[in-house]
Motif scaffolding. Structure first.
Motif, PDB file in Angstrom:
ATOM      1  N   VAL A  36       0.849  -1.190   0.000  1.00  0.00           N
ATOM      2  CA  VAL A  36       0.000   0.000   0.000  1.00  0.00           C
ATOM      3  C   VAL A  36       0.886   1.241   0.000  1.00  0.00           C
ATOM      4  CG1 VAL A  36      -1.936  -1.156   1.109  1.00  0.00           C
ATOM      5  CG2 VAL A  36      -0.254   0.000   2.529  1.00  0.00           C
ATOM      6  N   GLU A  37       0.564   2.168  -0.877  1.00  0.00           N
ATOM      7  CA  GLU A  37       1.346   3.391  -1.045  1.00  0.00           C
ATOM      8  C   GLU A  37       0.411   4.588  -1.045  1.00  0.00           C
ATOM      9  OE1 GLU A  37       3.588   6.508  -1.674  1.00  0.00           O
ATOM     10  OE2 GLU A  37       4.459   4.545  -1.206  1.00  0.00           O
ATOM     11  N   LYS A  38       0.713   5.579  -0.227  1.00  0.00           N
ATOM     12  CA  LYS A  38      -0.200   6.718  -0.090  1.00  0.00           C
ATOM     13  C   LYS A  38      -0.200   7.614  -1.333  1.00  0.00           C
ATOM     14  CE  LYS A  38       2.783  10.193   2.114  1.00  0.00           C
ATOM     15  NZ  LYS A  38       2.885  11.125   3.247  1.00  0.00           N
ATOM     16  N   GLN A  61      -2.010   1.868  -5.016  1.00  0.00           N
ATOM     17  CA  GLN A  61      -1.580   3.254  -4.927  1.00  0.00           C
ATOM     18  C   GLN A  61      -2.703   4.136  -4.371  1.00  0.00           C
ATOM     19  OE1 GLN A  61       1.157   4.365  -8.473  1.00  0.00           O
ATOM     20  NE2 GLN A  61      -0.191   2.797  -9.321  1.00  0.00           N
ATOM     21  N   ASN A  62      -2.322   5.343  -3.946  1.00  0.00           N
ATOM     22  CA  ASN A  62      -3.276   6.304  -3.387  1.00  0.00           C
ATOM     23  C   ASN A  62      -4.077   5.685  -2.237  1.00  0.00           C
ATOM     24  OD1 ASN A  62      -2.655   8.373  -5.380  1.00  0.00           O
ATOM     25  ND2 ASN A  62      -3.703   7.012  -6.835  1.00  0.00           N
ATOM     26  N   CYS A  63      -3.361   4.953  -1.385  1.00  0.00           N
ATOM     27  CA  CYS A  63      -3.984   4.265  -0.254  1.00  0.00           C
ATOM     28  C   CYS A  63      -3.180   4.627   1.000  1.00  0.00           C
ATOM     29  CB  CYS A  63      -3.992   2.756  -0.489  1.00  0.00           C
ATOM     30  SG  CYS A  63      -4.828   1.800   0.790  1.00  0.00           S
ATOM     31  N   GLU A  64      -3.627   5.650   1.713  1.00  0.00           N
ATOM     32  CA  GLU A  64      -2.891   6.162   2.866  1.00  0.00           C
ATOM     33  C   GLU A  64      -3.307   5.461   4.149  1.00  0.00           C
ATOM     34  OE1 GLU A  64      -1.781  10.375   5.104  1.00  0.00           O
ATOM     35  OE2 GLU A  64      -3.135  10.360   3.368  1.00  0.00           O
ATOM     36  N   ARG A  71      -9.140   4.086   2.236  1.00  0.00           N
ATOM     37  CA  ARG A  71      -9.985   3.227   1.401  1.00  0.00           C
ATOM     38  C   ARG A  71     -10.592   2.094   2.219  1.00  0.00           C
ATOM     39  NH1 ARG A  71      -6.465   2.522  -4.146  1.00  0.00           N
ATOM     40  NH2 ARG A  71      -8.335   1.350  -4.754  1.00  0.00           N
ATOM     41  N   GLY A  72     -10.594   2.268   3.552  1.00  0.00           N
ATOM     42  CA  GLY A  72     -11.220   1.283   4.420  1.00  0.00           C
ATOM     43  C   GLY A  72     -10.223   0.427   5.168  1.00  0.00           C
TER      44      GLY A  72
END
Length: 416
Positions: free
Chosen positions: A62-64, A202-205, A223-224
């Protein structure tokens, strides 16, 4: 898709319209066996080796932000294994060996260029210290050469050997050192990990690490919630921030390290050179730009822009050894956020929380360590114990008094 000269020719005939995505863009599952927080070089390398070396499949990274947007794309591209202390010597040599076969391994051109690295020395005492380091390297089976002024003049004639303040008396050379294209490294590892079934999200902080009964059970994100049996942290300058979500306080500080590149010029430098009387290092890119780096900005920050005084400090270091570059224009500058440990060495280890693992504290050395870092971290996570190469990189070494102080380049080296 397999990259080759034939595939390049075929796609060229088709107008390059048939290339597929390098990796998928999946939605996160509700649960994974292993989650790696951080989609930089170390996180992606960890996922890649978990799948390749240990046969594990249900893995997510997971990458913010986006892949390649962090420190792995913001460094000066240098790779080397010219260390003296035993834990570092063998670890970074493992990294060098992995660099040498990396492109063939995941079928991607990372532009690995073993052009050599030369550390200049400017006094008899410094020569003796470099000779000791070179001897330690050779005893460990690592290449090293101590260059005389005459040999150095033949290899790098552009240097100012007769500088009144910093006369150049020779250098320690590691011929197998060199450079690698920085952003190609995460792209290659992402491609390799994806091809082995790893989900790259991606885009998952990450906003929280859930701990239940003394064990990490998953992460809360924008994203939960995503459950996991094991969680690895590999987030560079944000290490202390993410660790704090699990209630862990680490002996690290976050600092900005700037890098610079000049306008493109004709071939001037065919190796990497470091200034022995100051902190300055330089190489020339394939586009002709001179790539510089130097000291930290000297204050805690999560910004990626740096400051003007340090820019001047780095340029002064370059002028001290290569005054002929004085009229070259700087093209651009950028900053990365370094997680600086207090002995200048990293952490690759288990934490005190079951199922939670730490990779951080890389200081100046994170990029060149990428392959070995991922390889060792994958071993630690998969087998729940360190490999011999990273057995010394634990958090409790400060409490036990067994610091690995290769150079003392933590945030406050003068008090170490």
């Amino acid at each position: 898709m397999h990259y080759s000269a034939l595939s390049l020719l075929w796609q060229g005939l088709k107008g390059h319209k048939g290339w597929g995505r390098m990796w998928r863009d999946p939605e996160p599952k509700s649960e994974y066996d292993i989650i790696i927080i951080g989609g930089g070089g170390h996180g992606l390398a960890t996922a890649y080796y978990l799948a390749k070396e240990h046969g594990l499949k249900n893995i997510a990274v997971v990458e913010k932000g986006y892949i390649g947007g962090g420190n792995v794309g913001r460094n000066t591209t240098i790779i080397r294994s010219n260390y003296m202390l035993s834990p570092n010597t063998h670890f970074y040599e493992k990294s060098m060996q992995l660099w040498e076969g990396l492109e063939r391994e995941f079928n991607f051109n990372a532009m690995v260029s073993q052009r050599g690295i030369i550390n200049l020395y400017h006094s008899d005492a410094q020569r003796d210290a470099f000779a000791r380091r070179g001897n330690a390297m050779r005893l460990a089976g690592i290449d090293a050469e101590l260059l005389s002024p005459e040999e150095l003049k033949e290899r790098v004639p552009i240097l100012d050997f007769d500088n009144a303040r910093f006369p150049i008396e020779g250098g320690l050379c590691q011929p197998r050192g060199g450079t690698v294209r920085h952003d190609a490294v995460p792209w290659g590892y992402a491609r390799g990990a994806d091809s082995r079934g790893v989900d790259i999200i991606q885009n998952c902080e990450v906003t929280n690490i859930r701990i239940e009964g003394g064990r990490a059970v998953g992460i809360d994100t924008n994203r939960g919630f995503i459950g996991a049996r094991k969680i690895g942290m590999a987030v560079a300058g944000h290490t202390s921030h993410i660790a704090a979500m699990a209630g862990i306080e680490l002996p690290v500080e976050s600092h900005v390290l700037q890098a610079f590149v000049s306008e493109g010029i004709k071939p001037l430098l065919d190796t990497v050179v470091t200034f022995g009387a100051g902190h300055f290092y330089v190489s020339q890119s394939d586009k002709g730009g001179l790539v510089f780096g130097g000291d930290l900005d000297g204050y805690n920050s999560y910004a990626q822009r740096g400051n003007l005084p340090m820019m001047g400090h780095v340029m002064a270091g370059g002028m001290a050894i290569m005054p002929s570059i004085g009229r070259i224009r700087m093209l651009r500058q950028w900053g990365g956020i370094m997680d600086m440990s207090f002995d200048g060495s990293p952490f690759i280890c288990k934490t005190g929380i079951d199922g939670l693992y730490l990779n951080g504290g890389w200081c100046y050395g994170g990029f060149k360590a990428t392959p070995a870092s991922g390889w060792c971290f994958a071993h630690t996570i998969a087998r729940d114990e360190p490999h011999a190469l990273n057995a010394g990189f634990t958090i409790d070494r400060f409490k036990q008094g067994r610091m690995i102080d290769e150079k003392g380049v933590g945030p406050n080296p003068w008090i170490q």
